[in-house]
Scaffold this motif. Structure first.
Motif, PDB file in Angstrom:
ATOM      1  N   ASN A  23      37.986  38.636  16.829  1.00  0.00           N
ATOM      2  CA  ASN A  23      37.211  37.875  18.059  1.00  0.00           C
ATOM      3  C   ASN A  23      37.954  37.935  19.381  1.00  0.00           C
ATOM      4  O   ASN A  23      37.444  38.411  20.288  1.00  0.00           O
ATOM      5  CB  ASN A  23      36.844  36.423  17.683  1.00  0.00           C
ATOM      6  CG  ASN A  23      35.312  36.248  18.316  1.00  0.00           C
ATOM      7  OD1 ASN A  23      34.297  37.044  18.467  1.00  0.00           O
ATOM      8  ND2 ASN A  23      35.099  34.849  18.725  1.00  0.00           N
ATOM      9  N   ASN A  27      37.574  40.227  22.874  1.00  0.00           N
ATOM     10  CA  ASN A  27      37.141  39.587  24.145  1.00  0.00           C
ATOM     11  C   ASN A  27      38.359  39.701  25.140  1.00  0.00           C
ATOM     12  O   ASN A  27      38.157  39.041  26.308  1.00  0.00           O
ATOM     13  CB  ASN A  27      36.557  38.214  23.855  1.00  0.00           C
ATOM     14  CG  ASN A  27      35.336  38.148  23.339  1.00  0.00           C
ATOM     15  OD1 ASN A  27      34.178  38.082  23.932  1.00  0.00           O
ATOM     16  ND2 ASN A  27      35.111  38.078  21.871  1.00  0.00           N
ATOM     17  N   GLU A 210      27.290  30.114   9.282  1.00  0.00           N
ATOM     18  CA  GLU A 210      26.109  29.845  10.295  1.00  0.00           C
ATOM     19  C   GLU A 210      25.250  28.871   9.752  1.00  0.00           C
ATOM     20  O   GLU A 210      24.798  28.738   8.852  1.00  0.00           O
ATOM     21  CB  GLU A 210      25.334  31.074  10.409  1.00  0.00           C
ATOM     22  CG  GLU A 210      24.538  31.068  11.665  1.00  0.00           C
ATOM     23  CD  GLU A 210      25.112  31.280  12.779  1.00  0.00           C
ATOM     24  OE1 GLU A 210      24.740  30.837  14.039  1.00  0.00           O
ATOM     25  OE2 GLU A 210      26.356  32.050  12.962  1.00  0.00           O
ATOM     26  N   THR A 268      36.854  31.566  16.225  1.00  0.00           N
ATOM     27  CA  THR A 268      35.695  32.645  15.743  1.00  0.00           C
ATOM     28  C   THR A 268      34.578  32.192  16.626  1.00  0.00           C
ATOM     29  O   THR A 268      34.653  31.362  17.343  1.00  0.00           O
ATOM     30  CB  THR A 268      35.547  32.232  14.426  1.00  0.00           C
ATOM     31  OG1 THR A 268      34.700  30.745  14.165  1.00  0.00           O
ATOM     32  CG2 THR A 268      36.706  32.510  13.397  1.00  0.00           C
ATOM     33  N   LYS A 269      33.635  32.923  16.688  1.00  0.00           N
ATOM     34  CA  LYS A 269      32.295  32.696  17.163  1.00  0.00           C
ATOM     35  C   LYS A 269      31.639  31.543  17.144  1.00  0.00           C
ATOM     36  O   LYS A 269      31.037  30.890  17.939  1.00  0.00           O
ATOM     37  CB  LYS A 269      31.260  33.773  16.960  1.00  0.00           C
ATOM     38  CG  LYS A 269      31.644  35.178  17.463  1.00  0.00           C
ATOM     39  CD  LYS A 269      30.564  36.120  16.858  1.00  0.00           C
ATOM     40  CE  LYS A 269      30.661  37.591  17.485  1.00  0.00           C
ATOM     41  NZ  LYS A 269      29.907  38.468  17.108  1.00  0.00           N
ATOM     42  N   SER A 270      31.901  30.862  15.869  1.00  0.00           N
ATOM     43  CA  SER A 270      31.428  29.206  15.650  1.00  0.00           C
ATOM     44  C   SER A 270      32.490  28.388  15.962  1.00  0.00           C
ATOM     45  O   SER A 270      32.187  27.240  15.446  1.00  0.00           O
ATOM     46  CB  SER A 270      30.875  29.445  14.123  1.00  0.00           C
ATOM     47  OG  SER A 270      31.927  29.615  13.482  1.00  0.00           O
ATOM     48  N   LYS A 275      33.425  26.731  22.128  1.00  0.00           N
ATOM     49  CA  LYS A 275      32.211  25.730  22.513  1.00  0.00           C
ATOM     50  C   LYS A 275      32.287  24.706  23.615  1.00  0.00           C
ATOM     51  O   LYS A 275      31.460  24.577  24.438  1.00  0.00           O
ATOM     52  CB  LYS A 275      31.392  25.321  21.154  1.00  0.00           C
ATOM     53  CG  LYS A 275      30.777  26.301  20.299  1.00  0.00           C
ATOM     54  CD  LYS A 275      30.282  25.500  19.101  1.00  0.00           C
ATOM     55  CE  LYS A 275      29.643  26.588  18.255  1.00  0.00           C
ATOM     56  NZ  LYS A 275      28.925  26.078  16.922  1.00  0.00           N
ATOM     57  N   TYR A 284      34.349  32.905  26.798  1.00  0.00           N
ATOM     58  CA  TYR A 284      35.504  33.133  25.987  1.00  0.00           C
ATOM     59  C   TYR A 284      36.588  33.864  26.444  1.00  0.00           C
ATOM     60  O   TYR A 284      37.697  33.743  26.210  1.00  0.00           O
ATOM     61  CB  TYR A 284      34.868  33.989  24.682  1.00  0.00           C
ATOM     62  CG  TYR A 284      35.700  34.097  23.365  1.00  0.00           C
ATOM     63  CD1 TYR A 284      35.466  33.096  22.525  1.00  0.00           C
ATOM     64  CD2 TYR A 284      36.727  34.838  23.315  1.00  0.00           C
ATOM     65  CE1 TYR A 284      36.245  33.129  21.341  1.00  0.00           C
ATOM     66  CE2 TYR A 284      37.682  34.850  22.347  1.00  0.00           C
ATOM     67  CZ  TYR A 284      37.342  34.109  21.326  1.00  0.00           C
ATOM     68  OH  TYR A 284      37.958  34.154  19.992  1.00  0.00           O
TER      69      TYR A 284
END
Length: 298
Positions: A23, A27, A210, A268-270, A275, A284
């Motif tokens: 990730n 990015n 998820e 990670t994305k989660s 966030k 990000y």
């Protein structure tokens, strides 16, 4: 600048580290940096694979990654890297030492006991702490081999599981309350997040699957927010953190109790830190630039 993104490793959190690393690679600003993926499969890989990079972005988690070992190697090679230095990484990875320092600094933390041998569980101490209790590897992360034990007869089995992952096991008081997390960047507080797992507690599945948890921007009154932020900052300073760290807490009756400090939080994305940054309109990619900038200044 050639940036090596170091991921993988030899801990039980290898799969999460690989996800974080990929990730980060996807990015990072390709117009600013030449990106070199560095996958660690064994300890000797660190020295062999960092020879041609100017900076290492650490996406490692767990032992030999988050425990100060890699940081010490990079310090000796005079290669700058992201996040906390050797000392704070080492301290924060050891939950027992972390909690002893927190207690000395009068920072609220759950009661605990340490076990090093299955035959030396102090059942009287655990009874005084009171069931239920959490049983977890002392130097583990991502809630691997963490068990919520509600009865004494289930304690031994949980300790046996945790001892498969570590030489020491933490048996910790269960504090019923709201789980929260507060990232700290260079002594500045990022937005607090509340965590509501869909399962029994915020375990590995809840963290990375998820829909495993609902994470929202906290909306507490001024006094509660002040207490949380003061606790997070005091913890960050007491444990000699630099650049960034994530302070995980339980909020009970308006009082925050520190659970642990992550010196290389998941990316990670989660994950929680991205966030929290997003709540400040920090993308990000911008977050990665910010971490690199702060790390080069430390």
């Amino acid at each position: 600048m050639r940036i090596g993104v170091m991921m993988g490793g030899i801990s039980s959190e290898r799969d999460i580290s690989l996800e974080s690393g990929k990730n980060i690679i996807n990015n990072l600003d390709k117009s600013q940096y030449t990106i070199v993926p560095i996958e660690i499969n064994e300890k000797k890989d660190v020295i062999e694979k960092v020879k041609d990079v100017d900076f290492v972005f650490l996406a490692l988690h767990g032992q030999f990654g988050e425990d100060g070992s890699v940081q010490a190697i990079l310090d000796s090679l005079e290669i700058p890297y992201s996040g906390c230095g050797f000392l704070s990484s080492c301290i924060c990875m050891d939950k027992d030492i972390t909690k002893k320092i927190l207690a000395m600094e009068k920072i609220n933390t759950a009661k605990w006991s340490i076990v090093r041998d299955i035959d030396n569980i102090d059942y009287d101490t655990i009874k005084n702490i009171g069931y239920p209790v959490f049983v977890k590897p002392n130097s583990g992360g991502s809630s691997v081999a963490t068990t919520l034990v509600e009865k004494e007869e289930n304690l031994k089995k949980a300790v046996e599981l945790a001892l498969k992952y570590d030489k020491e096991v933490l048996i910790e008081e269960y504090i019923e309350g709201e789980e929260i997390t507060c990232p700290v960047f260079n002594n500045k507080i990022f937005p607090i997040l509340t965590i509501k797992p869909t399962g029994e507690f915020f375990d590995k599945e809840s963290k990375y699957k998820e829909g495993g948890a609902v994470e929202t921007l906290a909306n507490y009154d001024k006094e509660t927010t002040r207490k949380i932020e003061e606790t997070a900052l005091k913890t960050y300073k007491a444990l000699k953190c630099t650049v960034y760290a994530r302070v995980d807490m339980i909020l009970k009756d308006g009082v925050p109790y520190v659970l642990e400090v992550n010196t290389l939080p998941g990316m990670t994305k989660s994950s929680l830190v991205p966030k929290s940054a997003a709540a400040m309109n920090i993308s990000y990619s911008e977050l990665l630039d910010f971490i690199i900038e702060l790390s080069l200044k430390k």
